[in-house]
Design an enzyme around this catalytic site. Sequence first.
Site, PDB file in Angstrom:
ATOM      1  N   SER A 170       0.891  -1.152  -0.010  1.00  0.00           N
ATOM      2  CA  SER A 170      -0.002   0.062   0.058  1.00  0.00           C
ATOM      3  C   SER A 170       0.890   1.244  -0.018  1.00  0.00           C
ATOM      4  O   SER A 170       1.829   1.252   0.616  1.00  0.00           O
ATOM      5  CB  SER A 170      -0.931  -0.017   1.252  1.00  0.00           C
ATOM      6  OG  SER A 170      -1.561   1.274   1.535  1.00  0.00           O
ATOM      7  N   TYR A 189      -1.651  -0.474  10.681  1.00  0.00           N
ATOM      8  CA  TYR A 189      -1.957  -1.193   9.293  1.00  0.00           C
ATOM      9  C   TYR A 189      -0.671  -1.016   8.153  1.00  0.00           C
ATOM     10  O   TYR A 189      -0.205  -1.870   8.007  1.00  0.00           O
ATOM     11  CB  TYR A 189      -3.337  -0.601   8.589  1.00  0.00           C
ATOM     12  CG  TYR A 189      -3.346  -0.976   7.380  1.00  0.00           C
ATOM     13  CD1 TYR A 189      -3.054   0.189   6.467  1.00  0.00           C
ATOM     14  CD2 TYR A 189      -3.803  -2.162   6.654  1.00  0.00           C
ATOM     15  CE1 TYR A 189      -3.019  -0.034   5.036  1.00  0.00           C
ATOM     16  CE2 TYR A 189      -3.570  -2.351   5.532  1.00  0.00           C
ATOM     17  CZ  TYR A 189      -3.318  -1.428   4.709  1.00  0.00           C
ATOM     18  OH  TYR A 189      -3.193  -1.568   3.282  1.00  0.00           O
ATOM     19  N   LYS A 232       2.341  -3.787   6.745  1.00  0.00           N
ATOM     20  CA  LYS A 232       2.626  -3.780   5.285  1.00  0.00           C
ATOM     21  C   LYS A 232       4.240  -3.524   5.117  1.00  0.00           C
ATOM     22  O   LYS A 232       4.868  -4.284   4.383  1.00  0.00           O
ATOM     23  CB  LYS A 232       2.014  -2.703   4.383  1.00  0.00           C
ATOM     24  CG  LYS A 232       0.485  -3.030   4.258  1.00  0.00           C
ATOM     25  CD  LYS A 232       0.216  -4.323   3.595  1.00  0.00           C
ATOM     26  CE  LYS A 232      -1.225  -4.333   3.335  1.00  0.00           C
ATOM     27  NZ  LYS A 232      -1.880  -5.679   2.682  1.00  0.00           N
TER      28      LYS A 232
END
Length: 333
Positions: free
Chosen positions: A124, A148, A152
Amino acid sequence: MKVLVTGGLGFIGSHTCVELLEANYEVVIVDNLSNSTIDVIDKIKAITNKTVSFYELDVCDEVELEKVFQKERPEAIIHFAAYKAVGESVEKPILYYENNLISTLKLCKMMQKYHVTKFVFSSSATVYGSPATLPIKEDFPLFTTNPYGTTKLMIEKILKDFVSSQKDISVIILRYFNPIGAHPSGLLGENPKGIPNNLMPYILKVADKELERLHIFGNDYDTKDGTGVRDYIHVVDLAKGHLCALEKTKKEPGIFYYNLGTGCGYSVLDLVKTFERVNGIKIPYQIDHRRPGDVASCYADSTKAYQELGWKAELGIEEMCKDAYHFLLESKR
Ligand code: WQD
C-alpha cells in the site's frame, strides 16, 4: 499455471481472479470470509464462465493451509488476505500484527516446502507516510503512521530477507494507491459491512440513502479546493497490474517494488462532483474537521511499472464513478 489467491473473494482479489481466469490461469482461492461473501464465487463464474477451486480457511492456520498446498500444488501466489482498516488498526494493533504478519510467514513456509517461487504481494502507498514531495516514486523514504501501514512495511522487509535467503524466488511488491470502482458487469464491487471508512463506499451509501450525508474531513488543506487529494485507481486497472506482475515473476528472481496508481490526484470534492455528474445524482455533504492521520495530498509516479511491467492505468475517474454506482444499482436488483 495454477495460482493460489489469498483473499480472492475480496474487493481487489475477486477482480484479480476474473483477470486471471480470462488469461487462462487456473485459480485456487483461499478466503476466511471475514470481509467477503461466498456468492462472489458465482459472480466470478458468471463473468468468466470459468470455475475456481475454493477453500474457506484462515491463512494463519498452517495445518489447513498445508492441505491446500499438498492437494493443489500452486506455482504462484498472489497474497491479498489481510486486515486493512487504518482506524481499526489503531484500536486493535495486535490483531493486525498477528493476522497480517503470521499469514505471510505461513505462506513463506509453504513456498519453501512446496517449491513455490512466484509471489505477488498486496502492499500500500501507506508505506510512504506523508511524502515531502509529489508524485511519489518507489525509492522514496518509507515511513508509517499507523499499525496497518506498519504491517505492510514489516512484511515488505520480511519478504526482502526471504528473497535474499533463497536464490530462485521472485517477489513483486505492489503498492496500491486508492482503489475504487467496480467490474463493468456490475457483478463485482466494493460493499464493506457497516459504516465505511473509505470515501467511495461512503458516497455509495449516501447515494443509496442508507446514510444521510457525506462528512468531508477537512477543507483547509493546502490543495486546490482545500479537501484531501488522492490517486484513485480503477480496481480493474489494479487487477490487471497483478497479471503484469505475475509475468515478471516468470522472468527473474529477486524482489521488485511498483506503485500502482494513475499519477493523477483528485480532491474529495472532485470525486463527489464527478460522481454526481456522471450518475445524475446529488450527494449531500457537510464539511467536518480533518481526520487524524490524513495527509493533504498523495499520488503516484507509476512510470516504473510502465517501464518494467508494461502496465499503466487506462480507466479514468468518470469510469470509476460510473462503474461503482452501476454495481450498487445491480446489487439492489
Ligand atoms: C480518501 C480521502 C479523506 C472518507 C486509505 C488507506 C490506504 C488504502 C486506501 C488500504 C481523504 C476523505 C474519506 C469520508 C472523507 N487502504 N474522506 N470522508 O485514507 O487515502 O487511504 O484507504 O490499503 O492504505 O490509508 O482513503 O478513502 O479513507 O480517504 O472526506 O467519509 O477522502 O480525508 O482525503 P485514504 P479514504
